[in-house]
Design an enzyme around this catalytic site. Structure first.
Site, PDB file in Angstrom:
ATOM      1  N   CYS A 121       0.807  -1.224   0.000  1.00 46.97           N
ATOM      2  CA  CYS A 121       0.000   0.000   0.000  1.00 46.97           C
ATOM      3  C   CYS A 121       0.840   1.274   0.000  1.00 46.97           C
ATOM      4  O   CYS A 121       0.316   2.370  -0.216  1.00 46.97           O
ATOM      5  CB  CYS A 121      -0.958   0.005   1.183  1.00 46.97           C
ATOM      6  SG  CYS A 121      -1.994  -1.449   1.229  1.00 46.97           S
ATOM      7  N   HIS A 254      -3.008   7.270   2.374  1.00 47.26           N
ATOM      8  CA  HIS A 254      -3.488   5.966   1.926  1.00 47.26           C
ATOM      9  C   HIS A 254      -4.928   5.778   2.407  1.00 47.26           C
ATOM     10  O   HIS A 254      -5.245   6.037   3.565  1.00 47.26           O
ATOM     11  CB  HIS A 254      -2.579   4.868   2.491  1.00 47.26           C
ATOM     12  CG  HIS A 254      -3.086   3.494   2.235  1.00 47.26           C
ATOM     13  ND1 HIS A 254      -3.570   3.096   0.999  1.00 47.26           N
ATOM     14  CD2 HIS A 254      -3.187   2.404   3.041  1.00 47.26           C
ATOM     15  CE1 HIS A 254      -3.938   1.838   1.062  1.00 47.26           C
ATOM     16  NE2 HIS A 254      -3.724   1.387   2.287  1.00 47.26           N
ATOM     17  N   ASN A 284     -10.102  -0.043   0.268  1.00 49.37           N
ATOM     18  CA  ASN A 284      -8.641  -0.020   0.223  1.00 49.37           C
ATOM     19  C   ASN A 284      -8.174  -0.624  -1.105  1.00 49.37           C
ATOM     20  O   ASN A 284      -8.324  -1.823  -1.331  1.00 49.37           O
ATOM     21  CB  ASN A 284      -8.110  -0.831   1.412  1.00 49.37           C
ATOM     22  CG  ASN A 284      -6.605  -0.786   1.544  1.00 49.37           C
ATOM     23  OD1 ASN A 284      -5.894  -0.447   0.596  1.00 49.37           O
ATOM     24  ND2 ASN A 284      -6.109  -1.151   2.701  1.00 49.37           N
TER      25      ASN A 284
HETATM   26  O1  UT7 Z   1      -3.633  -1.170   3.600  1.00 47.82           O
HETATM   27  C1  UT7 Z   1      -2.682  -1.276   4.614  1.00 47.82           C
HETATM   28  C2  UT7 Z   1      -3.111  -0.587   5.798  1.00 47.82           C
HETATM   29  N1  UT7 Z   1      -4.257  -1.266   6.374  1.00 47.82           N
HETATM   30  C3  UT7 Z   1      -4.885  -0.682   7.329  1.00 47.82           C
HETATM   31  O2  UT7 Z   1      -4.549   0.424   7.660  1.00 47.82           O
HETATM   32  C4  UT7 Z   1      -5.952  -1.442   8.071  1.00 47.82           C
HETATM   33  C5  UT7 Z   1      -5.767  -1.203   9.548  1.00 47.82           C
HETATM   34  N2  UT7 Z   1      -6.775  -1.829  10.397  1.00 47.82           N
HETATM   35  C6  UT7 Z   1      -8.057  -1.455  10.386  1.00 47.82           C
HETATM   36  O3  UT7 Z   1      -8.472  -0.635   9.591  1.00 47.82           O
HETATM   37  C7  UT7 Z   1      -8.965  -2.031  11.459  1.00 47.82           C
HETATM   38  O4  UT7 Z   1      -8.182  -2.722  12.414  1.00 47.82           O
HETATM   39  C8  UT7 Z   1     -10.038  -3.006  10.888  1.00 47.82           C
HETATM   40  C9  UT7 Z   1     -11.081  -2.200  10.101  1.00 47.82           C
HETATM   41  C10 UT7 Z   1      -9.402  -4.039  10.009  1.00 47.82           C
HETATM   42  C11 UT7 Z   1     -10.767  -3.700  12.038  1.00 47.82           C
HETATM   43  O5  UT7 Z   1     -11.336  -2.737  12.899  1.00 47.82           O
HETATM   44  P1  UT7 Z   1     -11.127  -2.849  14.485  1.00 47.82           P
HETATM   45  O6  UT7 Z   1     -11.878  -1.742  15.092  1.00 47.82           O
HETATM   46  O7  UT7 Z   1      -9.640  -2.924  14.742  1.00 47.82           O
HETATM   47  O8  UT7 Z   1     -11.869  -4.201  14.821  1.00 47.82           O
HETATM   48  P2  UT7 Z   1     -11.300  -5.562  15.419  1.00 47.82           P
HETATM   49  O9  UT7 Z   1     -10.436  -6.250  14.416  1.00 47.82           O
HETATM   50  O10 UT7 Z   1     -10.743  -5.301  16.790  1.00 47.82           O
HETATM   51  O11 UT7 Z   1     -12.646  -6.396  15.556  1.00 47.82           O
HETATM   52  C12 UT7 Z   1     -13.696  -5.970  16.424  1.00 47.82           C
HETATM   53  C13 UT7 Z   1     -14.856  -6.930  16.305  1.00 47.82           C
HETATM   54  C14 UT7 Z   1     -14.450  -8.392  16.461  1.00 47.82           C
HETATM   55  O12 UT7 Z   1     -15.455  -9.047  17.195  1.00 47.82           O
HETATM   56  P3  UT7 Z   1     -15.268  -9.355  18.765  1.00 47.82           P
HETATM   57  O13 UT7 Z   1     -14.026 -10.179  18.851  1.00 47.82           O
HETATM   58  O14 UT7 Z   1     -15.114  -7.999  19.397  1.00 47.82           O
HETATM   59  O15 UT7 Z   1     -16.516 -10.074  19.107  1.00 47.82           O
HETATM   60  C15 UT7 Z   1     -14.454  -8.917  15.042  1.00 47.82           C
HETATM   61  O16 UT7 Z   1     -14.722 -10.292  14.982  1.00 47.82           O
HETATM   62  O17 UT7 Z   1     -15.451  -6.830  15.006  1.00 47.82           O
HETATM   63  C16 UT7 Z   1     -15.599  -8.138  14.433  1.00 47.82           C
HETATM   64  N3  UT7 Z   1     -15.510  -8.037  12.987  1.00 47.82           N
HETATM   65  C17 UT7 Z   1     -16.568  -7.868  12.175  1.00 47.82           C
HETATM   66  N4  UT7 Z   1     -17.887  -7.787  12.428  1.00 47.82           N
HETATM   67  C18 UT7 Z   1     -18.706  -7.603  11.368  1.00 47.82           C
HETATM   68  C19 UT7 Z   1     -14.383  -8.045  12.224  1.00 47.82           C
HETATM   69  N5  UT7 Z   1     -14.701  -7.892  10.924  1.00 47.82           N
HETATM   70  C20 UT7 Z   1     -16.047  -7.788  10.861  1.00 47.82           C
HETATM   71  C21 UT7 Z   1     -16.961  -7.606   9.814  1.00 47.82           C
HETATM   72  N6  UT7 Z   1     -18.268  -7.523  10.108  1.00 47.82           N
HETATM   73  N7  UT7 Z   1     -16.561  -7.503   8.519  1.00 47.82           N
END
Ligand code: UT7
Length: 327
Positions: A121, A254, A284
């Site tokens: 990225c 990005h 993304n």
């Molecule tokens: O391109 C390179 C750079 N990439 C980035 O910059 C991405 C960086 N990371 C992010 O943008 C975020 O970490 C994400 C958008 C990927 C995830 O967001 P988050 O607020 O960090 O969520 P999390 O991974 O901590 O997940 C929170 C909850 C989890 O459930 P529990 O364990 O709290 O019950 C996940 O299972 O959200 C759940 N979850 C979803 N729920 C519905 C994860 N993906 C989904 C989904 N739909 N698609």
């Protein structure tokens, strides 16, 4: 004779494949596989509302061609005038030759150097910094720099933590030698200790794919690293150019997650309306995201000639970087 020792962006272009999937479309598609997600989760956690997927058989070079043609037209240049082509991509058309050579052929030209650059990225920011160095060194006078991706091909649609985030697209700029900047400074970094937090580990060997060829990401780990390095790269590139946050007219980061972008803008004390955010429309798109957002802001008349613009990339590797320019 005037010395042309700087590089400036002469024109921009971008392209999104026509097949557009809203969050609602993704919810329905994933439900058919027994995978649960929601429009609310995707919008609240990422700011993404839609993404575009290339049709079967459409490759990164096809998307790159559309963006490149637009950028050439905006720059008032013909493909024959190019003396350098760099394509930033992690989803090349084939193992080799490079997508840049395939693009060169599709542009109907030959002879100039053409190569791919792989920094995931951060790829476009890396490629722009490399092209800038080559222009300033006198080895190129009219360069095409493209970010093009078909990330839909490497998504695991059983993994809701990644498949709702990414999309396909391309963005391009024509960079030309100029007596005035242009590009003021750049700052590139990598830290291979973090390989595993964002990777597509499969490879081709002996006629087979070895390992898993689908994208893996530890989202929270990437998030945490991203907010830190985006701030440090921004401050470093400003210092290198002898500028401050107050000089910035636009931040084009990005396009991965609106929360990361807002955090960077806040740390740089930049008002939200100086942040170029297009992630809602295309998710993304990895190396394509920065030139896509730049082109949208230029074509809509937001970024104007003379504005000071910071481009920032961050992604797998771990890689990150920033380019500061006067547009
Ligand atoms: O391109 C390179 C750079 N990439 C980035 O910059 C991405 C960086 N990371 C992010 O943008 C975020 O970490 C994400 C958008 C990927 C995830 O967001 P988050 O607020 O960090 O969520 P999390 O991974 O901590 O997940 C929170 C909850 C989890 O459930 P529990 O364990 O709290 O019950 C996940 O299972 O959200 C759940 N979850 C979803 N729920 C519905 C994860 N993906 C989904 C989904 N739909 N698609």
């Amino acid at each position: 004779m005037t010395s042309l020792c700087h590089a400036r962006i002469a024109g921009t272009g971008s392209f999104l494949p026509p097949r557009r999937l809203t969050n609602g479309d993704m919810v329905a598609m994933l439900a058919r596989r027994g995978v649960e997600t929601s429009d609310q989760w995707i919008v609240e956690r990422t700011g993404i509302r839609a993404r575009h997927f290339a049709d079967t058989g459409v490759t990164s070079s096809d998307l790159a061609l559309q963006a490149a043609q637009q950028a050439l037209e905006a720059a008032g240049r013909r493909a024959e005038e190019l003396d350098l082509i760099i394509v930033a991509t992690s989803t090349p058309d084939m193992v080799f030759p490079s997508t840049a050579c395939i693009l060169q052929r599709k542009l109907g030209v030959h002879g100039c150097p053409a190569f791919d650059l792989q920094a995931v990225c951060s790829g476009f920011v890396y490629a722009l910094a490399v092209a800038d160095s080559m222009v300033r060194a006198g080895s190129a006078r009219c360069a095409l720099v493209v970010g093009a991706e078909v990330f839909s091909r490497i998504l695991d649609f059983d993994d809701r933590t990644t498949c709702v985030l990414f999309g396909d697209g391309a963005g391009a700029v024509v960079l030309e030698a100029s007596p005035v900047p242009g590009i003021l400074a750049s700052e590139l970094h990598a830290d291979g200790r973090h390989l595993e937090i964002l990777c597509t580990p499969g490879t081709v060997s002996g006629g087979r794919v070895l390992g898993d060829p689908l994208l893996k990401m530890d989202g929270p780990a990437v998030f945490k690293l991203a907010v830190g390095v985006l701030e440090s790269a921004a401050r470093a590139v400003l210092a290198k150019a002898g500028r401050t946050e107050a000089d910035l007219d636009w931040l084009v980061p990005h396009q991965a997650n609106i929360r990361i972008m807002h955090s960077t803008a806040r740390k740089l004390r930049l008002p939200a309306d100086k942040l170029v955010a297009t992630v809602a429309e295309h998710g993304n798109t990895s190396a394509a995201s920065v030139p896509l957002a730049l082109d949208v802001a230029v074509r809509s008349g937001r970024i104007r000639r003379g504005d000071t613009v910071m481009l920032e990339g961050v992604g797998g590797g771990f890689t990150w970087g920033a380019v500061l320019l006067d547009y």
